[in-house]
Design a protein around this motif. Structure first.
Motif, mmCIF file in Angstrom:
data_model
loop_
_atom_site.group_PDB
_atom_site.id
_atom_site.type_symbol
_atom_site.label_atom_id
_atom_site.label_comp_id
_atom_site.label_asym_id
_atom_site.label_seq_id
_atom_site.Cartn_x
_atom_site.Cartn_y
_atom_site.Cartn_z
ATOM 1 N N PHE A 6 1.061 -1.533 0.329
ATOM 2 C CA PHE A 6 0.047 0.346 -0.223
ATOM 3 C C PHE A 6 0.960 1.330 0.178
ATOM 4 N N ALA A 7 1.392 1.120 0.960
ATOM 5 C CA ALA A 7 3.041 2.218 0.948
ATOM 6 C C ALA A 7 3.543 2.684 -0.185
ATOM 7 N N PRO B 206 1.857 10.401 -1.711
ATOM 8 C CA PRO B 206 1.694 10.787 -0.385
ATOM 9 C C PRO B 206 1.510 12.493 -0.592
ATOM 10 N N ARG B 207 1.602 12.852 -1.734
ATOM 11 C CA ARG B 207 0.969 14.225 -2.029
ATOM 12 C C ARG B 207 -0.967 13.294 -2.155
ATOM 13 N N ALA B 208 -1.113 12.977 -2.113
ATOM 14 C CA ALA B 208 -2.313 13.028 -2.126
ATOM 15 C C ALA B 208 -3.573 12.510 -1.320
ATOM 16 N N THR C 81 6.010 5.615 8.948
ATOM 17 C CA THR C 81 7.015 5.026 8.843
ATOM 18 C C THR C 81 6.849 4.967 7.613
ATOM 19 N N LEU C 82 5.832 3.976 7.167
ATOM 20 C CA LEU C 82 4.898 3.972 5.889
ATOM 21 C C LEU C 82 4.712 6.080 4.915
ATOM 22 N N LEU C 83 5.057 6.512 5.467
ATOM 23 C CA LEU C 83 4.221 7.715 4.736
ATOM 24 C C LEU C 83 6.338 7.452 3.955
ATOM 25 N N ARG C 84 6.832 7.447 5.070
ATOM 26 C CA ARG C 84 8.285 8.069 4.844
ATOM 27 C C ARG C 84 9.221 6.742 3.558
ATOM 28 N N ALA D 123 6.549 6.087 2.044
ATOM 29 C CA ALA D 123 6.199 6.158 -0.047
ATOM 30 C C ALA D 123 6.276 7.492 -0.446
ATOM 31 N N ASN D 124 7.227 8.082 0.390
ATOM 32 C CA ASN D 124 7.991 9.385 -0.495
ATOM 33 C C ASN D 124 9.513 8.963 -1.065
#
Length: 552
Positions: free
Chosen positions: A265-266, A271-273, A304-307, A309-310
């Motif tokens: 998923f990540a 992450p911009r949306a 952690t998942l957002l990092r 994803a980026n």
């Protein structure tokens, strides 16, 4: 519920008593159910069922009033009475209708004279004509336009047809129209329960932006689903996530397939949306439960998942083949370890779910008390209005969890509060005046279930509930349960069960284990007694491998 014009408590009660069997009954009720005319609903019903004799005022008016059993309901009837009884033209009758609505004395005096004179010219006794004018004037003051009522009734009939013949689709569509109104969505949730239709929880791999209809497989259906199809919860109905962001997630899922796990998923997330708060609310609401049932771990892993994803986005946009053998391989190699943490306790899990959805979906804190509430004469909140329908005032016992509170100060300086009390069937606002508030404030701040002895009355469509006494529900039901039965799929949960019972401590409650052994079911009664409270029942029911918890 959901039927245009007819879903209020009073309307439903009137329809039940009326036993409507014609379109005209619906038209009449739409016109009658307003301040003033609604006083005539009992007479309409009594005449319809032959319990009273209709009064047509004068023989020549029977044709006008027969369809409404002698009750003047519509403005058109007022005009027709003036035409038939007193010889008014249609234009003059409309002027009469307007004069009666405005109640200007000079106009009314002139109209009375014209009405009586016209009736006398048609051999109607003068006193009778004057009496009829007074009755007509009284009804005309709040008469309703029949063509307007008929248009409303037609839409009511159409929505009733759709609900009766396509209930799953109808309620899904109705809930989608109320995406931002959690009270209305909760009302439809209760209606789904009443109809035996499953409301399936939010799911990142199955939910749409709006509420959708979903086939429920024999093996894969959610626990508690009673039908072949259910309503899948909308992602956009979760608080603070937004339809646009959810559309971006669903577009990705529909383009490249379901998400395999949290890291997948990540990896595919833009992450911009979607931001951190939106992901946290998705986790709290249970949207990731099929990827990881431990909501506390998912919640803790959001950063952690957002990092990740980026990093995955940066790799995809770099268009470079690096040492790891390409962007996809690089993202896989960069996959982080997710935190190891125990899930939230059941009550905290439910409280957070309430914050995200606006009501309890997967369970309700009071479910563990269900077997005990009947013994202490508790009235379900969802049935309170019906309970009060034919009473001016009554004392009731309520049980629930405080899910909101607004405190205010009176003109004399004392503090009072309006508390939103929730049980499995609904939510009601309860007034806590200064003495009760001061004595029970500590209970309100704990989030624990409450027992409320209250005075309640129904004012129109509004409930007025005032607390007289408040106690912790645990204290009221402490000795109400004597036996707890746990059905186990196998011996897997035994050690965790032992630890939780030892933590609960000794008491008078008996615990029975039901374990399947091939074709047999073995009942084991534990030798010691334990302190059984409803919270313990909920916690035990959440242990993997415990199939069912019941108490008596």
């Amino acid at each position: 519920m959901g039927v245009f014009q007819l879903e209020s408590t009073g309307m439903r009660d009137a329809l039940r008593r009326m036993r409507a069997d014609s379109f005209g009954d619906i038209v009449a009720l739409v016109a009658l159910y307003r301040p003033g005319p609604m006083d005539n609903i009992p007479r309409y019903i009594a005449c319809k069922h032959g319990e009273e004799t209709p009064d047509y005022l004068y023989p020549s008016l029977e044709g006008i009033l027969k369809e409404t059993f002698g009750v003047i309901i519509y403005q058109e009837q007022v005009m027709e009475i003036a035409r038939v009884l007193s010889g008014y033209s249609l234009g003059a009758a409309d002027l009469l209708r307007r004069a009666m609505g405005k109640k200007i004395k000079s106009e009314m005096d002139a109209q009375r004279q014209a009405f009586v004179d016209g009736a006398v010219a048609r051999e109607v006794p003068k006193s009778r004509a004057a009496h009829i004018f007074d009755l007509v004037a009284k009804f005309a003051g709040y008469g309703f336009n029949k063509s307007h009522a008929a248009a409303y009734a037609l839409v009511a009939y159409q929505t009733a047809y759709l609900k009766a013949n396509h209930p799953v689709e109808f309620i899904a569509a109705s809930m989608s129209l109320e995406l931002g109104n959690t009270d209305k969505i909760n009302g439809f949730r209760r209606e789904l329960d009443r109809l035996g239709i499953a409301l399936l929880p939010p799911d990142i791999n199955r939910s749409g932006v709006e509420f959708t209809v979903e086939e429920i497989s024999e093996k894969g259906g959610e626990k508690g689903s009673e039908g072949r199809r259910g309503v899948r919860y909308a992602l956009a109905a979760i608080k603070n996530v937004g339809a646009q962001a959810m559309r971006a997630l669903i577009d990705e899922r529909e383009t490249n397939g379901p998400f395999a796990d949290l890291l997948d998923f990540a990896r595919r997330l833009d992450p911009r949306a979607v931001n951190r708060r939106q992901l946290e609310n998705l986790a709290i609401a249970g949207a990731f439960d099929r990827l990881d049932a431990n909501r506390a771990r998912v919640f803790a892993a959001i950063e952690t998942l957002l990092r990740f994803a980026n990093a995955a986005v940066a790799e995809r946009e770099s268009n470079q083949v690096n040492l790891f053998g390409g962007a996809k391989a690089a993202a896989k190699a960069l996959a982080p370890m997710l935190p190891k943490t125990d899930d939230w306790p059941v009550m905290e899990r439910l409280r957070r779910e309430y914050d995200a959805l606006g009501f309890y979906l997967s369970a309700h804190p009071l479910e563990a008390y269900a077997a005990r509430l009947d013994r202490i004469d508790v009235t379900p909140i969802g049935g309170l209005a019906e309970h009060l329908m034919r009473r001016d005032m009554t004392s009731v016992n309520l049980a629930g969890v405080s899910v909101g509170r607004q405190e205010r100060r009176s003109s004399k300086g004392g503090r009072y509060a309006f508390v939103q009390l929730s049980d499995q069937s609904g939510t009601v606002e309860v007034a806590f005046f200064s003495e009760v508030l001061a004595a029970t404030r500590e209970f309100l701040d704990t989030g624990r279930p409450l027992f409320v002895a209250a005075d309640a009355r129904l004012e129109g469509e509004s409930l007025r509930v005032t607390a007289r006494e408040v106690r912790l529900l645990d204290d009221v039901v402490r000795d109400a349960a004597t036996e707890l039965t746990l059905r186990l799929a196998d011996g897997g949960p035994i050690e965790r069960l032992r630890a939780m019972l030892e933590k609960a401590g000794r008491g008078r409650g008996r615990v029975i284990l039901l374990v399947e052994d091939g074709a047999r079911e073995i009942a084991l009664t534990l030798p010691d007694g334990y302190a059984i409270d409803p919270t313990l029942s909920l916690e035990l029911g959440a242990i993997p491998g415990i199939v069912e918890v019941s108490e008596r």
